[in-house]
Design a protein around this motif. Structure first.
Motif, mmCIF file in Angstrom:
data_model
loop_
_atom_site.group_PDB
_atom_site.id
_atom_site.type_symbol
_atom_site.label_atom_id
_atom_site.label_comp_id
_atom_site.label_asym_id
_atom_site.label_seq_id
_atom_site.Cartn_x
_atom_site.Cartn_y
_atom_site.Cartn_z
ATOM 1 N N SER A 107 0.806 -1.218 0.000
ATOM 2 C CA SER A 107 0.000 0.000 0.000
ATOM 3 C C SER A 107 0.837 1.265 0.000
ATOM 4 C CB SER A 107 -0.938 0.024 1.211
ATOM 5 O OG SER A 107 -0.206 0.150 2.410
ATOM 6 N N LYS A 108 2.061 1.186 0.475
ATOM 7 C CA LYS A 108 2.876 2.394 0.614
ATOM 8 C C LYS A 108 4.336 2.026 0.813
ATOM 9 C CE LYS A 108 3.340 1.581 5.275
ATOM 10 N NZ LYS A 108 3.508 0.151 5.198
ATOM 11 N N VAL A 109 5.207 2.989 0.548
ATOM 12 C CA VAL A 109 6.592 2.815 0.980
ATOM 13 C C VAL A 109 6.853 3.785 2.124
ATOM 14 C CG1 VAL A 109 7.352 2.110 -1.332
ATOM 15 C CG2 VAL A 109 7.678 4.466 -0.601
ATOM 16 N N SER A 110 7.663 3.351 3.085
ATOM 17 C CA SER A 110 7.999 4.211 4.221
ATOM 18 C C SER A 110 9.504 4.205 4.431
ATOM 19 C CB SER A 110 7.348 3.706 5.505
ATOM 20 O OG SER A 110 5.961 3.635 5.351
ATOM 21 N N ILE A 111 10.023 5.367 4.714
ATOM 22 C CA ILE A 111 11.432 5.473 5.093
ATOM 23 C C ILE A 111 11.501 6.034 6.501
ATOM 24 C CG2 ILE A 111 13.609 6.691 4.646
ATOM 25 C CD1 ILE A 111 13.015 6.495 1.680
ATOM 26 N N VAL A 112 12.248 5.336 7.360
ATOM 27 C CA VAL A 112 12.451 5.804 8.724
ATOM 28 C C VAL A 112 13.935 6.111 8.899
ATOM 29 C CG1 VAL A 112 12.573 4.994 11.126
ATOM 30 C CG2 VAL A 112 10.452 4.750 9.838
ATOM 31 N N THR A 114 14.363 10.155 13.911
ATOM 32 C CA THR A 114 14.298 11.605 13.685
ATOM 33 C C THR A 114 13.583 11.974 12.396
ATOM 34 O OG1 THR A 114 16.457 11.544 12.643
ATOM 35 C CG2 THR A 114 16.415 12.074 14.984
ATOM 36 N N GLY A 115 13.191 10.967 11.625
ATOM 37 C CA GLY A 115 12.471 11.281 10.393
ATOM 38 C C GLY A 115 11.665 10.100 9.893
ATOM 39 N N VAL A 116 10.482 10.406 9.368
ATOM 40 C CA VAL A 116 9.637 9.388 8.744
ATOM 41 C C VAL A 116 9.077 9.994 7.459
ATOM 42 C CG1 VAL A 116 7.601 7.904 9.000
ATOM 43 C CG2 VAL A 116 8.937 8.496 11.022
ATOM 44 N N GLY A 117 9.123 9.238 6.387
ATOM 45 C CA GLY A 117 8.523 9.691 5.133
ATOM 46 C C GLY A 117 7.752 8.555 4.507
ATOM 47 N N THR A 118 6.530 8.848 4.081
ATOM 48 C CA THR A 118 5.692 7.804 3.493
ATOM 49 C C THR A 118 5.110 8.289 2.182
ATOM 50 O OG1 THR A 118 5.127 6.773 5.579
ATOM 51 C CG2 THR A 118 3.570 6.461 3.837
ATOM 52 N N SER A 140 2.550 3.834 14.875
ATOM 53 C CA SER A 140 1.501 3.077 14.198
ATOM 54 C C SER A 140 2.035 1.721 13.736
ATOM 55 C CB SER A 140 0.989 3.860 12.986
ATOM 56 O OG SER A 140 0.245 3.005 12.149
ATOM 57 N N PRO A 141 1.195 0.675 13.848
ATOM 58 C CA PRO A 141 1.626 -0.655 13.383
ATOM 59 C C PRO A 141 2.009 -0.685 11.898
ATOM 60 C CG PRO A 141 -0.473 -0.806 14.557
ATOM 61 C CD PRO A 141 -0.160 0.645 14.427
ATOM 62 N N ILE A 142 1.579 0.306 11.134
ATOM 63 C CA ILE A 142 1.985 0.303 9.722
ATOM 64 C C ILE A 142 3.452 0.708 9.560
ATOM 65 C CG2 ILE A 142 -0.388 0.781 8.906
ATOM 66 C CD1 ILE A 142 0.568 3.528 7.998
ATOM 67 N N TYR A 143 4.041 1.295 10.605
ATOM 68 C CA TYR A 143 5.457 1.681 10.546
ATOM 69 C C TYR A 143 6.387 0.706 11.257
ATOM 70 C CZ TYR A 143 3.830 6.211 8.874
ATOM 71 O OH TYR A 143 3.249 7.209 8.145
ATOM 72 N N SER A 144 5.822 -0.353 11.844
ATOM 73 C CA SER A 144 6.681 -1.229 12.648
ATOM 74 C C SER A 144 7.837 -1.791 11.825
ATOM 75 C CB SER A 144 5.862 -2.361 13.284
ATOM 76 O OG SER A 144 5.421 -3.270 12.292
ATOM 77 N N LEU A 145 7.559 -2.151 10.593
ATOM 78 C CA LEU A 145 8.613 -2.774 9.786
ATOM 79 C C LEU A 145 9.733 -1.785 9.447
ATOM 80 C CD1 LEU A 145 9.716 -5.222 8.297
ATOM 81 C CD2 LEU A 145 8.234 -4.654 6.369
ATOM 82 N N ALA A 146 9.372 -0.571 9.028
ATOM 83 C CA ALA A 146 10.398 0.418 8.671
ATOM 84 C C ALA A 146 11.249 0.774 9.898
ATOM 85 C CB ALA A 146 9.750 1.666 8.083
ATOM 86 N N VAL A 147 10.599 0.922 11.051
ATOM 87 C CA VAL A 147 11.337 1.189 12.292
ATOM 88 C C VAL A 147 12.228 -0.011 12.626
ATOM 89 C CG1 VAL A 147 11.131 1.505 14.789
ATOM 90 C CG2 VAL A 147 9.597 2.756 13.252
ATOM 91 N N GLY A 148 11.666 -1.206 12.430
ATOM 92 C CA GLY A 148 12.397 -2.433 12.756
ATOM 93 C C GLY A 148 13.649 -2.619 11.915
ATOM 94 N N LEU A 149 13.608 -2.189 10.664
ATOM 95 C CA LEU A 149 14.795 -2.291 9.805
ATOM 96 C C LEU A 149 15.944 -1.511 10.424
ATOM 97 C CD1 LEU A 149 12.997 -1.726 6.371
ATOM 98 C CD2 LEU A 149 14.042 -3.869 7.118
#
Ligand SMILES: Nc1ncnc2c1ncn2[C@@H]1O[C@H](COP(=O)(O)OP(=O)(O)OP(=O)(O)O)[C@@H](O)[C@H]1O
Ligand SMILES: [Mg+2]
Length: 426
Positions: A15-20, A33-37, A369-378
Motif C-alpha cells: 500500500s505504501k513505501v515508508s522510510i524511517v 528523527t524522520g519518517v517519510g511515506t 503506528s503498526p503500519i510503521y513497525s517494519l520500517a522502524v524495525g529495519l
C-alpha cells in the motif's frame, strides 16, 4: 565513525513505501528523527511489479524523510518478504593458533565467513547469517565464544539466501530513486526488533504482520526465529470483499472499512448512513461516486467480519501447522495495518485464537503506528546487530552482504543478539 551516525530503513509495501531515519546519539541510544511515506502501487504480495511506480514512491518518501530529519540519506536497509528467502543450515570451522589461544571477534568473523558455501549461490545471494550455536573444542550451545580459550572454533548457522533476480529488481528500484541498498532484512526479523519485548522473544510468541496484500508470520522462542510463513492475504482482501459485496468501488470500500471498522459508529435511524462525504475528500474518478450513497453498515460489517474471521482462522491454522503451537500459543503479537488498525479486529482474534492478540507498536514517537513497525524495525535491527558498541573493534555482522573490518575503537561491532535455530523451516 562520528557521533549521530544515521541508519535508514525502507519498507516497500503493497500500500505504501515508508522510510524511517534513525540517529545514534551519544548516550541515549537510537532516536527516530524522520519518517517519510508515500502511496505505492508497484508492489504486490512481496513482489515488485511496477518498477517506475515503486522508484517514484521511494523518491517521494525519501524527500519527506530527509526534510523531517534534516539529513541527507545515501543508503537504506530494505525489507525482503519471507516469500523469497531460503534458509540453509551450514557449518564453519577455524583453528585458533597457539596453545589454548583466546577467541577474538576476528575469529568469530572468520568462522562466520566459513559458513558461506559456494553451492549456496549459483543464482542467489547471501543476505544474512544467523548463528545457531558456537562450538569450542567440541563443547556446543555457546552463544558468544569471544574471550574463551580453545584450539578449534565451530559455528552452526542459518544462511539466508534469496534469488539474484529478486534482489536485483529491488536494488534497481531503490537505485533509480537515488539510493544505495545497504542490506536486505527478512521482514519478521525487522518487525521483531521493533515490537517484541525481550520476554516475548525468550518465552516464545507468534509475530504476525498483516499488511495490505500479504501476511508474514514469524515464531520466536529462546530469542531465536524458529519459523516463518508467508501467507498471501491482507487488509486489501477485506476492502475488496466490501467492494464486491456492496457493489461500490475499492476506494470507497477502503474508506468505509477505516471509518466504521467492525462495530460502533453513529448510524442513521434506519441503520444506514450517508457516506457520500467520504468520497468528497478523495479524488474519485467515476461520476457515480459523487452521488450520495446509503450504505447498510450492518451489511458492510457482516461482510468484513466474515473475512476477518477467516484471516484469523488461517493464522491459527498456520500456528498449529508450524509445530510450535503448544509452546508459543500463549502470545500472539499483531502488527502491520491490515488487522491491527481495524476497529474490532482484536476481539475477533480473541474469539478465533482463544487468546487476545497484543497490538505491536514501536515506541518511537511519530512512528508508533503498526503500519510503521517494519520500517522502524529495519533501523532497529541494524542498530542492535551491528552498531551497538562493545569493547572490541570488530564488526562481524553480515547484514548488508559484506563484512567490513573496523580498526577504530568506536567502530560498530558484532553483537550476537539473534542466535538462530531454524530446524524445520517452511
Ligand atoms: N484505520 C484502519 N482501519 C482498517 N484498516 C486499516 C486502517 N488503516 C490502515 N488499514 C489497512 O492496513 C493495510 C495497510 O497496512 P500496511 O501498511 O502494514 O501494509 P503494507 O506494508 O503496505 O502491505 P504488505 O505488507 O502487505 O506489503 C491496508 O489494507 C489498509 O486498508
Ligand atoms: Mg508490510
Amino acid at each position: 565513525m562520528g557521533m549521530n551516525e544515521v541508519i535508514a530503513g525502507l519498507d516497500i509495501g503493497t500500500s505504501k513505501v515508508s522510510i524511517v531515519v534513525g540517529e545514534i546519539g551519544k548516550g541515549d541510544g537510537l532516536q527516530v528523527t524522520g519518517v517519510g511515506t508515500s502511496l505505492c502501487t508497484g508492489m504486490e504480495k512481496g513482489m515488485i511489479v511496477d518498477m517506475d511506480n515503486t522508484s517514484g514512491a521511494i523518491a517521494s518518501a525519501l524527500k519527506k524523510a530527509e526534510y523531517m530529519s534534516n539529513k541527507k540519506i545515501a543508503g537504506v536497509y530494505v525489507n525482503i518478504s519471507s516469500r523469497h528467502v531460503r534458509f540453509v543450515r551450514s557449518r564453519g570451522t577455524v583453528g585458533i593458533p597457539g596453545h589454548d589461544g583466546v577467541i577474538t571477534h576476528e575469529h568469530v568473523y572468520e568462522v562466520t565467513e566459513e559458513t558461506k558455501k559456494p553451492e549456496m549461490t549459483p543464482d542467489s545471494k547471501i543476505l544474512d547469517i544467523l548463528p545457531v550455536q558456537y562450538i569450542v573444542d567440541g563443547y556446543g550451545k555457546i552463544a558468544d565464544p569471544v574471550g574463551m580459550e580453545g584450539s578449534r572454533l565451530e559455528l552452526e548457522a542459518d544462511v539466508l539466501v534469496a534469488s539474484t533476480t529478486i534482489i536485483n529488481t529491488i536494488e534497481r528500484c531503490v537505485k533509480n530513486a537515488g539510493l544505495e541498498v545497504k542490506g536486505l532484512i527478512l521482514e519478521p526479523l525487522a518487525d521483531a526488533s521493533a515490537v517484541l519485548t525481550k520476554d516475548e522473544m525468550e518465552q516464545g510468541c507468534v509475530l504476525v504482520n498483516v499488511g495490505a496484500g500479504k501476511t508474514e508470520l514469524g515464531i520466536f522462542q529462546k530469542g531465536l526465529l524458529k519459523y516463518v510463513k508467508y501467507i498471501p492475504v491482507g487488509g486489501d482482501h477485506i476492502s475488496n470483499d466490501l467492494s464486491v459485496g456492496l457493489n461500490i468501488n475499492f476506494k470507497l470500500a477502503e474508506e468505509i472499512k477505516r471509518k466504521y471498522g467492525l462495530w460502533d459508529s453513529d448510524l442513521d435511524n434506519d441503520g444506514t448512513t450517508d457516506v457520500s462525504y467520504l468520497n468528497y475528500n478523495q479524488s474519485y474518478d467515476a461520476d457515480i461516486d459523487k452521488q450520495p450513497y446509503d450504505i447498510d453498515i450492518d451489511r458492510a460489517r457482516e461482510i468484513m467480519l466474515a473475512r476477518v474471521q477467516e484471516m484469523f482462522a488461517i493464522i491459527k491454522h498456520e500456528i498449529k501447522g508450524s509445530g510450535y503451537g503448544d509452546n508459543v500459543g500463549s502470545r500472539v503479537v499483531l502488527t502491520g495495518g491490515g488487522l491491527a488498525m481495524l476497529q474490532g479486529a482484536v476481539q475477533v482474534g480473541e474469539e478465533v485464537l482463544g487468546q487476545t492478540p497484543r497490538i505491536g507498536k514501536s515506541k518511537f514517537i511519530g512512528a508508533t503506528s503498526p503500519i510503521y513497525s517494519l520500517a522502524v524495525g529495519l533501523v532497529k535491527y541494524i542498530y542492535e546487530n551491528t552498531y551497538k558498541r562493545e569493547s572490541s573493534d570488530f564488526q562481524g555482522r553480515v547484514t548488508g552482504r559484506r563484512y567490513r573490518r573496523r580498526r577504530s575503537k568506536k567502530a560498530p561491532v558484532f553483537v550476537n543478539k539473534i542466535k538462530q535455530v531454524l530446524s524445520d523451516f517452511f
